[in-house]
Design a protein around this motif. Structure first.
Motif, mmCIF file in Angstrom:
data_model
loop_
_atom_site.group_PDB
_atom_site.id
_atom_site.type_symbol
_atom_site.label_atom_id
_atom_site.label_comp_id
_atom_site.label_asym_id
_atom_site.label_seq_id
_atom_site.Cartn_x
_atom_site.Cartn_y
_atom_site.Cartn_z
ATOM 1 N N SER A 147 49.939 52.510 52.434
ATOM 2 C CA SER A 147 48.986 51.558 51.861
ATOM 3 C C SER A 147 47.758 51.374 52.745
ATOM 4 N N SER A 148 47.882 51.758 54.017
ATOM 5 C CA SER A 148 46.722 51.659 54.910
ATOM 6 C C SER A 148 45.565 52.529 54.423
ATOM 7 N N VAL A 153 39.831 52.425 52.807
ATOM 8 C CA VAL A 153 38.764 52.691 51.837
ATOM 9 C C VAL A 153 38.164 51.378 51.341
ATOM 10 N N ALA A 154 39.023 50.398 51.060
ATOM 11 C CA ALA A 154 38.526 49.102 50.587
ATOM 12 C C ALA A 154 37.630 48.446 51.628
ATOM 13 N N TRP A 155 38.045 48.490 52.896
ATOM 14 C CA TRP A 155 37.207 47.927 53.961
ATOM 15 C C TRP A 155 35.878 48.668 54.048
ATOM 16 N N LYS A 156 35.925 49.967 53.856
ATOM 17 C CA LYS A 156 34.721 50.790 53.977
ATOM 18 C C LYS A 156 33.659 50.388 52.956
ATOM 19 N N VAL A 157 34.100 50.013 51.745
ATOM 20 C CA VAL A 157 33.134 49.712 50.684
ATOM 21 C C VAL A 157 33.060 48.231 50.346
ATOM 22 N N GLY A 158 33.863 47.411 51.003
ATOM 23 C CA GLY A 158 33.843 45.977 50.726
ATOM 24 C C GLY A 158 34.489 45.607 49.409
ATOM 25 N N ALA A 159 35.495 46.391 48.979
ATOM 26 C CA ALA A 159 36.182 46.123 47.711
ATOM 27 C C ALA A 159 37.255 45.059 47.907
ATOM 28 N N GLU A 160 37.234 44.023 47.072
ATOM 29 C CA GLU A 160 38.215 42.951 47.157
ATOM 30 C C GLU A 160 39.091 42.853 45.919
ATOM 31 N N GLY A 161 38.989 43.847 45.025
ATOM 32 C CA GLY A 161 39.850 43.888 43.851
ATOM 33 C C GLY A 161 41.169 44.564 44.170
ATOM 34 N N PRO A 162 41.897 45.034 43.149
ATOM 35 C CA PRO A 162 43.175 45.711 43.383
ATOM 36 C C PRO A 162 43.001 46.911 44.310
ATOM 37 N N ALA A 163 43.914 47.059 45.266
ATOM 38 C CA ALA A 163 43.887 48.193 46.195
ATOM 39 C C ALA A 163 45.296 48.759 46.269
ATOM 40 N N THR A 164 45.441 50.004 45.838
ATOM 41 C CA THR A 164 46.773 50.565 45.641
ATOM 42 C C THR A 164 46.823 52.016 46.106
ATOM 43 N N VAL A 165 47.970 52.404 46.655
ATOM 44 C CA VAL A 165 48.257 53.816 46.895
ATOM 45 C C VAL A 165 49.264 54.278 45.850
ATOM 46 N N ILE A 193 37.006 52.800 43.045
ATOM 47 C CA ILE A 193 36.902 53.912 43.979
ATOM 48 C C ILE A 193 38.277 54.577 43.957
ATOM 49 N N ALA A 194 38.351 55.760 43.364
ATOM 50 C CA ALA A 194 39.658 56.361 43.099
ATOM 51 C C ALA A 194 39.667 57.837 43.471
#
Length: 423
Positions: A147-148, A153-165, A193-194
């Motif tokens: 999950s890291s 990736v979320a930290w890189k783009v500032g995404a605060e929505g669902p983040a899943t592997v 971002i997928a």
């Protein structure tokens, strides 16, 4: 209520032989291969000593020393691919509400290289039965938990929505994009971002595939070792890589005058519930995934212009999906060009599905079908048009991309020109 339509507006690719989408497409369209003798470690003890590696150093692509220190190579590939995709999309993410941006990253084997390296350290190259954890890097937990990848990736783009592997073996790269599509369609997010990433070229992975004789031992000719649909094939060639996409709702992309590559028109996934590594020869489960994906896209068999095959270069897979194409597309299967890019970039496990999506999207953009390199002696049981050796100019408005994975997973995705489907 009309379903929201989902399009791809940005592409980032790191693949063997080509860092960046432009270089990747150049390799494919020219029919060049990137399979070579393994250089990451001494492969002499192994049955298969070849792979498709990327000429990649994280420092050269803008990652900080802190990012490099805490991440595995697979995460680094995803971060760099993400940066290219976002820049390519022209989307200003700081103008989108952070909670409306999500991340879905596929990976089959997670931080394989980092975990193996750290085990060698803490066990003193396997000499210690009881390992000494004090020698491990401080961020070992990031390697242990896939999950890291999504978090980085979320930290890189500032995404605060669902983040899943998404980890479904070799279909992970298709399934992560399919999942992202559903989140946009249902209205949970506006941007995803997928994609997927894997960096599995390590002794433990090579040893595992050696044990089941799944990889090619053609060590004397690595450039021509990956031979999907060829009767002389003797296994796949391991690879690594990452492909990441910016995905948006169609009307939103149009409002900002985005350059739209393709629409994700349909997706489906099935499991054969049959065998961990075996496949039924009739291709029924893959055919079912194709049928459902085509139904979601509201297209008929005759609408398919090109099939981007899984094409791993194992006999059971090549014959299985050939049967699936015939089963679902009927006589149109014989009129449709099919090719496998694994012949050029190897099999990067969970990442390859997204890399093949990138190839499919670029095929749509350029109206060119990439070839199946090294196809010199066609298998008579694989009797479709597999575009041997040389790329072909071809109308590619609608592409079917399929994947097959250990565990019995079968996935299919339909990609179309953005204006090909009726609203």
């Amino acid at each position: 209520m009309t379903a929201r339509r989902v399009v791809i507006t940005g592409i980032g690719v790191l693949a063997p032989g080509g860092v960046g989408a432009k270089e990747f497409w150049s390799l494919l369209s020219e029919g060049r291969t990137a399979t070579r003798r393994i250089s990451f470690f001494n492969p002499a003890p192994f049955r298969s000593q070849i792979a498709a590696e990327i000429a990649f150093t994280p420092e050269a692509h803008g990652l900080s020393q802190q990012e490099i220190r805490r991440t595995d190579r697979a995460a680094q590939l995803a971060m760099v691919a993400t940066a290219e995709a976002v820049a390519d999309s022209g989307l200003e993410l700081d103008e989108v509400a952070p909670h409306r941006v999500g991340v879905a990253i596929g990976s089959a084997v997670g931080a394989t290289m980092g975990l193996e390296q750290e085990y060698r350290v803490v066990s003193n190259d396997g000499r210690l039965d009881l390992v000494d954890h004090e020698y491990a890097v401080p961020h070992l937990y990031n390697h242990l938990v896939p999950s890291s990848f999504a978090a980085e990736v979320a930290w890189k783009v500032g995404a605060e929505g669902p983040a899943t592997v998404i980890s479904t073996g070799c279909t992970s790269g298709l399934d992560s994009v399919g999942y992202a599509c559903e989140l946009i369609r249902e209205g949970s997010v506006d941007v995803m971002i997928a994609g997927a990433t894997d960096a599995p070229i390590s002794p433990i992975t090579v040893a595992c595939f050696d044990a089941i004789k799944a990889t090619s031992p053609r060590n004397d000719d690595p450039e021509h070792a990956s031979r999907p649909f060829d009767r002389t094939r003797n296994g796949f060639v391991l690879g690594e890589g990452s492909a990441v996409f910016v995905m948006e709702e169609l009307e939103s992309a149009r409002r900002r005058n985005a350059d739209i590559y393709a629409e994700v028109a349909g997706f489906a996934s099935r499991c054969n519930a049959f065998h961990m590594t075996g496949l039924r020869p009739d291709g029924r489960e893959m055919a079912e995934a194709i049928r459902v994906a085509m139904g979601e896209a509201r297209i008929d068999a005759e609408d398919i212009d090109y099939i981007n095959a899984h094409g791993s270069g194992t006999k059971q897979n090549d014959r299985h999906e050939t049967a699936a194409f015939k089963r679902e597309l009927g006589q149109h299967a014989y009129r449709t060009p099919v090719s496998s890019i694994k012949s050029m970039v190897g099999h990067s496990l969970g990442a390859i599905g997204s890399i093949e999506i990138a190839a499919s999207v670029l095929a749509i953009k350029n109206n060119v079908v990439p070839p199946t390199a090294n196809l010199e002696h066609p298998d008579p049981e694989c009797d479709l048009d597999y575009v041997p050796r040389i790329a072909r100019e071809w109308r590619t408005g609608t592409v079917l991309s399929v994947g097959s994975g250990f565990g019995g997973f079968q996935s299919a995705m339909v990609l179309t020109e953005p204006d090909r489907r009726a609203s």
